[in-house]
Design a protein around this motif. Structure first.
Motif, PDB file in Angstrom:
ATOM      1  N   SER A  15       0.835  -1.193   0.000  1.00  0.00           N
ATOM      2  CA  SER A  15       0.000   0.000   0.000  1.00  0.00           C
ATOM      3  C   SER A  15       0.874   1.249   0.000  1.00  0.00           C
ATOM      4  CB  SER A  15      -0.908   0.011   1.234  1.00  0.00           C
ATOM      5  OG  SER A  15      -0.131   0.134   2.416  1.00  0.00           O
ATOM      6  N   ARG A  16       0.252   2.386  -0.273  1.00  0.00           N
ATOM      7  CA  ARG A  16       0.981   3.652  -0.270  1.00  0.00           C
ATOM      8  C   ARG A  16       1.531   3.945   1.116  1.00  0.00           C
ATOM      9  NH1 ARG A  16      -1.574   9.536  -2.074  1.00  0.00           N
ATOM     10  NH2 ARG A  16       0.227  10.804  -1.490  1.00  0.00           N
ATOM     11  N   ARG A  17       0.788   3.614   2.163  1.00  0.00           N
ATOM     12  CA  ARG A  17       1.257   3.850   3.528  1.00  0.00           C
ATOM     13  C   ARG A  17       2.511   3.035   3.820  1.00  0.00           C
ATOM     14  NH1 ARG A  17       1.150   1.428   8.211  1.00  0.00           N
ATOM     15  NH2 ARG A  17       0.021  -0.345   7.343  1.00  0.00           N
ATOM     16  N   GLN A  18       2.544   1.791   3.360  1.00  0.00           N
ATOM     17  CA  GLN A  18       3.730   0.960   3.581  1.00  0.00           C
ATOM     18  C   GLN A  18       4.948   1.502   2.849  1.00  0.00           C
ATOM     19  OE1 GLN A  18       2.007  -2.722   2.218  1.00  0.00           O
ATOM     20  NE2 GLN A  18       1.790  -3.523   4.299  1.00  0.00           N
ATOM     21  N   GLU A  20       5.622   4.562   2.236  1.00  0.00           N
ATOM     22  CA  GLU A  20       6.045   5.849   2.760  1.00  0.00           C
ATOM     23  C   GLU A  20       6.606   5.771   4.175  1.00  0.00           C
ATOM     24  OE1 GLU A  20       2.599   8.276   2.377  1.00  0.00           O
ATOM     25  OE2 GLU A  20       2.911   8.681   0.233  1.00  0.00           O
TER      26      GLU A  20
END
Length: 266
Positions: A15-18, A20
């Protein structure tokens, strides 16, 4: 299943959170460990970070990676996440054989995504493919990698192109997980495909700059018939070991359903 087309693993695209997360250990913890649970001495992230640091220091083989790890200071091993063992709290580095097994079995697509730089905020992303030097063996063909790189030279991600195919089949899979809204995607003539252009505009809300050559004969012939000589050329010189003079002419074509600027560069 990972989006890596050449290797099946146990995860989906990060995911994008991972991607970043500032802590690299936390990023790499999202990867599945290819080793059996029994007998593990080192966590997966520590093994991968050791290999990365050794290669950055000049290691070019598994033996060299193991040698770098054996001579690494205690505080370096602490930063890499190796746990203290025994009553004296000694941190034992990973062996070259363990590094070999882990790198051979870890998910390459997930690893590339987690270590890559997100394209958010960049003006352009360049897509290009290269064959990895030294990757050919007696039984397998050389690995051909398709990569996406930001305008600042940071790698977004890369995928291995499956054998017996070409880069065209991996283009959409490479860029699918990322937000490309407002970003200009550039690629060479191989990717000047109607499906790629339509997908970038309609699915990703991006722009594109594609090269037209003889692989698209009808489009190439149509572009050559445009009134380029009537356009004012902007010329500039560039020196990179030799003197070059280049010119750029730009046309705006209407009546195709939407306004389409086309440029000619020489």
């Amino acid at each position: 299943m990972c989006r890596q087309s050449a290797t099946v693993c146990l995860i989906k695209s990060p995911s994008r959170r991972q991607r970043e997360l500032a802590d690299m250990n936390l990023r790499l913890s999202a990867l599945p460990d290819p080793r059996a649970r029994r007998g593990r001495r080192h966590v997966l992230a520590s093994v991968l970070l050791t290999a990365a640091c050794a290669v950055l220091a000049g290691a070019r083989s598994y033996a060299a990676i193991g040698q770098w790890a054996r001579h690494a200071p205690h505080d370096t091993l602490t930063g890499l996440g190796f746990h203290p063992r025994g009553s004296f709290g000694v941190r034992v580095p990973v062996s070259a054989s363990t590094v070999r097994r882990v790198l051979a079995g870890v998910c390459p697509g997930g690893l590339a995504d987690l270590l890559g730089q997100g394209p958010d905020g960049t003006e352009s992303v360049a897509v290009d493919g290269k064959t990895a030097r030294g990757s050919r063996t007696d039984t397998t063909a050389a690995a051909h990698l398709l990569s996406a790189v930001t305008a600042a030279g940071r790698t977004v991600s890369q995928l291995r192109v499956p054998d017996k195919t070409n880069e065209i089949t991996a283009f959409i899979a490479l860029l699918e997980p990322f937000d490309l809204t407002g970003t200009v995607v550039t690629a060479d003539a191989l990717h000047t495909q109607r499906e790629h252009a339509k997908w970038l505009v309609e699915a990703k809300n991006a722009h594109y700059l594609l090269v037209v050559k003889g692989n698209q004969p009808k489009l190439h012939a149509a572009i050559r018939t445009l009134p380029w000589k009537e356009m004012t050329a902007r010329r500039y010189d560039r020196e990179r070991g030799r003197r070059e003079t280049r010119s750029v002419r730009t046309l705006t074509i209407t009546g195709l359903g939407r306004t389409s600027p086309i440029s000619s560069k020489r």
